[in-house]
Design a protein around this motif. Structure first.
Motif, mmCIF file in Angstrom:
data_model
loop_
_atom_site.group_PDB
_atom_site.id
_atom_site.type_symbol
_atom_site.label_atom_id
_atom_site.label_comp_id
_atom_site.label_asym_id
_atom_site.label_seq_id
_atom_site.Cartn_x
_atom_site.Cartn_y
_atom_site.Cartn_z
ATOM 1 N N THR A 190 42.977 71.335 78.937
ATOM 2 C CA THR A 190 43.995 70.526 79.606
ATOM 3 C C THR A 190 43.818 70.556 81.115
ATOM 4 O O THR A 190 43.817 69.514 81.793
ATOM 5 C CB THR A 190 45.399 71.029 79.238
ATOM 6 O OG1 THR A 190 45.557 70.978 77.818
ATOM 7 C CG2 THR A 190 46.471 70.182 79.902
ATOM 8 N N GLY A 192 50.914 71.649 86.140
ATOM 9 C CA GLY A 192 50.865 70.216 85.877
ATOM 10 C C GLY A 192 51.379 69.397 87.042
ATOM 11 O O GLY A 192 50.769 68.397 87.437
ATOM 12 N N LEU A 206 51.513 72.365 76.037
ATOM 13 C CA LEU A 206 50.154 72.813 75.739
ATOM 14 C C LEU A 206 49.883 74.223 76.270
ATOM 15 O O LEU A 206 48.724 74.621 76.418
ATOM 16 C CB LEU A 206 49.149 71.826 76.335
ATOM 17 C CG LEU A 206 49.158 70.422 75.702
ATOM 18 C CD1 LEU A 206 48.290 69.473 76.506
ATOM 19 C CD2 LEU A 206 48.701 70.482 74.255
ATOM 20 N N ALA A 229 52.174 69.602 79.947
ATOM 21 C CA ALA A 229 51.464 70.835 80.284
ATOM 22 C C ALA A 229 52.161 72.047 79.688
ATOM 23 O O ALA A 229 51.521 72.947 79.132
ATOM 24 C CB ALA A 229 51.352 70.978 81.807
#
Length: 425
Positions: free
Chosen positions: A191, A243, A236, A233
């Motif tokens: 990510t 983020g 995850l 974010a």
């Protein structure tokens, strides 16, 4: 209707109180953050008056405050500047980890909390508060200083390290297998890497898509995008703050400038709510029993953080004043430390009160060290040099015999900045 009335009354009183506190802090030349925290303690659970009706709203406002603090910090720098900072500052990140995680791990083992408690408390003492530091640098007018990119580099490395640390800690707390923990780690790293790739390769396209001549539309799009990315974010297992910061660095040019002007008042409001909420969520009665070990741990890690910032700034070629300012600025702990303690409290309940007391001490001390570390260090060094020059007889002769070596050892951190590099020193 009664609940709505109570909510409005409490919110009005809180916001008005924050405004008055901010004015008082400005008059005495102090950052308002410690006063916000003390106000939260006074009106939280176990305080003088409990604010029940506005608790949920304040909690959401606190989350938004952290997101906006990191978004505005990200808007100050481009993705290329971030990557350059990470490439040049990674040794400082390693020093930061060793010096500041070790005291927490050792303290947990001495207290008998075991390996999981040691990993958790190491994170509490390691990670500085990006939210508090961003607010302090803004209050002190240091965003344009030469040492600020160094401070930012250390903070970003810590925040990105959370993408590795938090999944691993969560897996340890849950007793997840090695395979499960590795999968969570890969998702988190993927990510962060994907967002950084978009910021570096397609930042201009993102800025064009977000850009608008209408301030209202620009505000809505930037704020909505930031909150959305922060939420994804968080889902995850990457920090929402990371983020938001990545969204900030993805925007550039006129879009970043316009967004900064529009969002600054919102940031100031919700950042104040964040610090108040931190105080509201702490019961003052839980602090005295753990105050001594928390204070000892705070003293040790104040010194290690100051050295971390000083070392990082020296590597970057910053002058003496900037080095001390960088060290003092990094002292504050805050949102990440509380998140880590909250995750670990189910496995080790004793970590909660200790982490709370520790963070409260450093979130109050942090703004003070940011302001006073440099002048105090300069006074101490001046007194030391003055004592050396006052020595007579044989001592003076000995100094003169080895003058080149001693000058280099004693004063290399006081060397003036080259011409053209005085800004921020």
């Amino acid at each position: 209707m009664h609940d709505t009335t109570a909510l409005l009354v409490e919110l009005g009183a809180v916001i008005l109180g924050l405004g008055l506190i901010g004015r008082v802090a400005g008059r005495i030349g102090l950052s308002p953050i410690p006063l916000y925290l003390l106000a939260g303690l006074a009106f939280g659970h176990g305080g003088l008056i409990t604010l029940d009706a506005s608790e949920e709203f304040t909690m959401v406002g606190a989350e938004i405050g952290v997101i906006l603090l990191l978004l505005l910090l990200g808007l100050e720098y481009s993705a290329s500047e971030l990557v350059t900072s990470l490439k040049t500052q990674y040794p400082s990140g390693a020093v930061d980890f060793v010096l500041n995680a070790t005291p927490g791990a050792v303290a947990a083992l001495i207290l008998g909390w075991g390996p999981v408690g040691a990993v958790a408390l190491a994170g509490v003492t390691w990670i500085s508060s990006s939210g508090v530091i961003a607010k302090v640098m803004t209050d002190l007018g240091r965003l344009g200083n030469r040492e600020t990119p160094v401070v930012l580099g250390v903070l970003v490395m810590e925040d990105l390290a959370m993408a590795v640390y938090l999944p691993l800690l969560t897996a340890m707390l849950a007793g997840v297998s090695l395979a499960g923990g590795s999968l969570a780690l890969l998702i988190a790293l993927g990510t962060v890497g994907f967002v950084l790739y978009l910021a570096l390769r397609h930042g201009r396209l993102i800025s064009r898509a977000v850009s608008s001549d209408n301030p209202e539309m620009l505000l809505l799009v930037v704020l909505g995008l930031t909150v959305l990315v922060a939420g994804l974010a968080q889902q995850l297992q990457v920090s929402a703050a990371v983020g938001a910061f990545l969204v900030g660095i993805a925007l550039s040019g006129e879009v970043a400038e316009g967004a900064r002007k529009l969002l600054t008042p919102l940031r100031d409001l919700f950042a104040a709510v964040f610090f108040v909420f931190f105080g509201l969520s702490t019961n003052p009665a839980d602090i005295p029993p753990v105050l001594l070990p928390a204070a000892l741990l705070a003293v040790v890690t104040v010194l290690t953080k100051i050295f971390t910032g000083w070392y990082a700034a020296r590597r970057a070629g910053i002058g003496s004043r900037g080095r001390w300012r960088a060290g003092g600025t990094l002292v504050a702990r805050g949102e990440f430390s509380i998140v880590i303690a909250g995750l670990a409290v189910a496995t080790e309940p004793r970590i909660g009160p200790l982490a709370t007391a520790y963070v409260l001490i450093l979130v109050i001390v942090g703004p003070l060290t940011a302001r006073w570390t440099q002048p105090i260090a300069e006074k101490i060094l001046a007194m030391r040099d003055g004592n050396k020059t006052d020595q007579g007889g044989a001592a003076v002769q000995e100094v003169s015999k080895s003058a080149p070596e001693r000058r280099l050892g004693d004063h290399d951190d006081l060397t003036p900045e080259p011409a053209g590099e005085a800004r921020g020193d």
